[in-house]
Design an enzyme around this catalytic site. Structure first.
Site, PDB file in Angstrom:
ATOM      1  N   SER A  11      15.541  28.852  50.817  1.00 36.21           N
ATOM      2  CA  SER A  11      14.173  29.384  50.683  1.00 36.21           C
ATOM      3  C   SER A  11      13.686  30.011  51.990  1.00 36.21           C
ATOM      4  O   SER A  11      13.649  29.353  53.035  1.00 36.21           O
ATOM      5  CB  SER A  11      13.239  28.233  50.260  1.00 36.21           C
ATOM      6  OG  SER A  11      11.919  28.491  50.697  1.00 36.21           O
TER       7      SER A  11
HETATM    8  N1  LIG Z   1       3.669  30.749  49.850  1.00 36.72           N
HETATM    9  C1  LIG Z   1       4.530  29.601  49.890  1.00 36.72           C
HETATM   10  C2  LIG Z   1       5.733  29.862  48.989  1.00 36.72           C
HETATM   11  C3  LIG Z   1       6.471  28.572  48.683  1.00 36.72           C
HETATM   12  C4  LIG Z   1       7.473  28.779  47.581  1.00 36.72           C
HETATM   13  O1  LIG Z   1       7.288  29.616  46.680  1.00 36.72           O
HETATM   14  N2  LIG Z   1       8.552  28.008  47.627  1.00 36.72           N
HETATM   15  C5  LIG Z   1       9.551  28.123  46.601  1.00 36.72           C
HETATM   16  C6  LIG Z   1      10.904  28.394  47.224  1.00 36.72           C
HETATM   17  S1  LIG Z   1      10.956  29.973  48.013  1.00 36.72           S
HETATM   18  C7  LIG Z   1       9.618  26.823  45.822  1.00 36.72           C
HETATM   19  O2  LIG Z   1       9.529  25.752  46.386  1.00 36.72           O
HETATM   20  N3  LIG Z   1       9.834  26.924  44.502  1.00 36.72           N
HETATM   21  C8  LIG Z   1       9.989  25.803  43.651  1.00 36.72           C
HETATM   22  C9  LIG Z   1       8.850  25.588  42.729  1.00 36.72           C
HETATM   23  O3  LIG Z   1       7.784  26.246  42.912  1.00 36.72           O
HETATM   24  O4  LIG Z   1       8.991  24.785  41.805  1.00 36.72           O
HETATM   25  C10 LIG Z   1       4.972  29.315  51.321  1.00 36.72           C
HETATM   26  O5  LIG Z   1       4.972  30.233  52.145  1.00 36.72           O
HETATM   27  O6  LIG Z   1       5.278  28.164  51.623  1.00 36.72           O
END
Ligand SMILES: N[C@@H](CCC(=O)N[C@@H](CS)C(=O)NCC(=O)O)C(=O)O
Length: 214
Positions: A11
């Site tokens: 990520s």
């Molecule tokens: N805007 C957030 C984005 C966080 C995000 O979208 N994380 C994703 C991975 S890139 C995630 O954990 N996805 C799993 C989910 O939402 O279930 C940041 O900058 O921390």
């Protein structure tokens, strides 16, 4: 005292938070949440972060997520000086502007390009998405035309955040030869603490995207 980062190296946002922690030199315990195995949906993690995303920080019971909010918090609390997140109002405003540029524009365009390939079965990158990302990279190139780093003469948490984003798209094989200032800055970023660790995660991200491309 324990500072723990729930992290998944593939990520970009998660790597952005970790790069900030490495730059600030705060000792940090890293706990991997494997998104490919849906570990973010475990009851134990949902109790910590009901939005079930990485990165998530636990600073001795204080929980915060959003990578750029984590970087600001770590820099303010643990920074040895204010180099990575200046206290001067105008310098800080510029860092904040670049952080918001990443969070609301650059990273969003990168996600728009990669998410359909990674998760929706798309085999090629649609031209409007490609053009949109290149337009945004053009803005970044312009920011870098007047300064060595994205918010001035010193690296800041804007660089760590934006480098995490840019290294993801580079690992996909994105052509940045039209952006000479970004090319120059990327070379400088390889000297940031934690850059190698970041690049290994970005490489795994790039491979996951590339294997789905036609
Ligand atoms: N805007 C957030 C984005 C966080 C995000 O979208 N994380 C994703 C991975 S890139 C995630 O954990 N996805 C799993 C989910 O939402 O279930 C940041 O900058 O921390």
């Amino acid at each position: 005292m324990s500072v723990k980062l729930y992290h998944f190296p593939i990520s970009g946002p998660s790597r952005g938070a970790l790069l900030a922690a490495r730059a600030i030199e705060v000792p940090i315990e890293v706990e991997i949440v494997n998104l490919f195995q849906k570990e973010q949906m475990k009851e134990s993690f949902l109790k910590i972060n009901p939005q079930h995303c990485v990165p998530t920080l636990d600073d001795d019971g204080f929980i915060i997520w959003e990578s750029r909010a984590i970087a600001c918090y770590l820099a303010d609390k643990y920074g040895k000086d204010d180099q990575y997140y200046p206290k001067d109002l105008k310098k800080r405003a510029l860092v904040n502007q670049r952080l918001h540029f990443d969070g609301s524009s650059l990273y969003v365009k990168i996600r728009a390009v990669c998410f359909p390939i990674l998760f929706l079965g798309e085999k090629e990158i649609k031209k409007p998405l490609k053009d949109d990302l290149n337009t945004t990279l053009g803005f970044l190139d312009q920011f870098l035309s007047n300064s060595k780093w994205v918010a001035g003469d010193h690296p800041t948490i804007a660089d760590t955040s934006i480098y995490a984003s840019v290294s993801s798209i580079l690992a996909v094989g994105w052509d940045i030869s039209g952006f000479p200032n970004i090319e120059r800055w990327v070379k400088s970023c390889s000297a940031l603490p934690g850059a190698e660790e970041n690049d290994a995660g970005a490489k795994a991200f790039g491979e996951a995207v590339k294997k789905n491309l036609a």
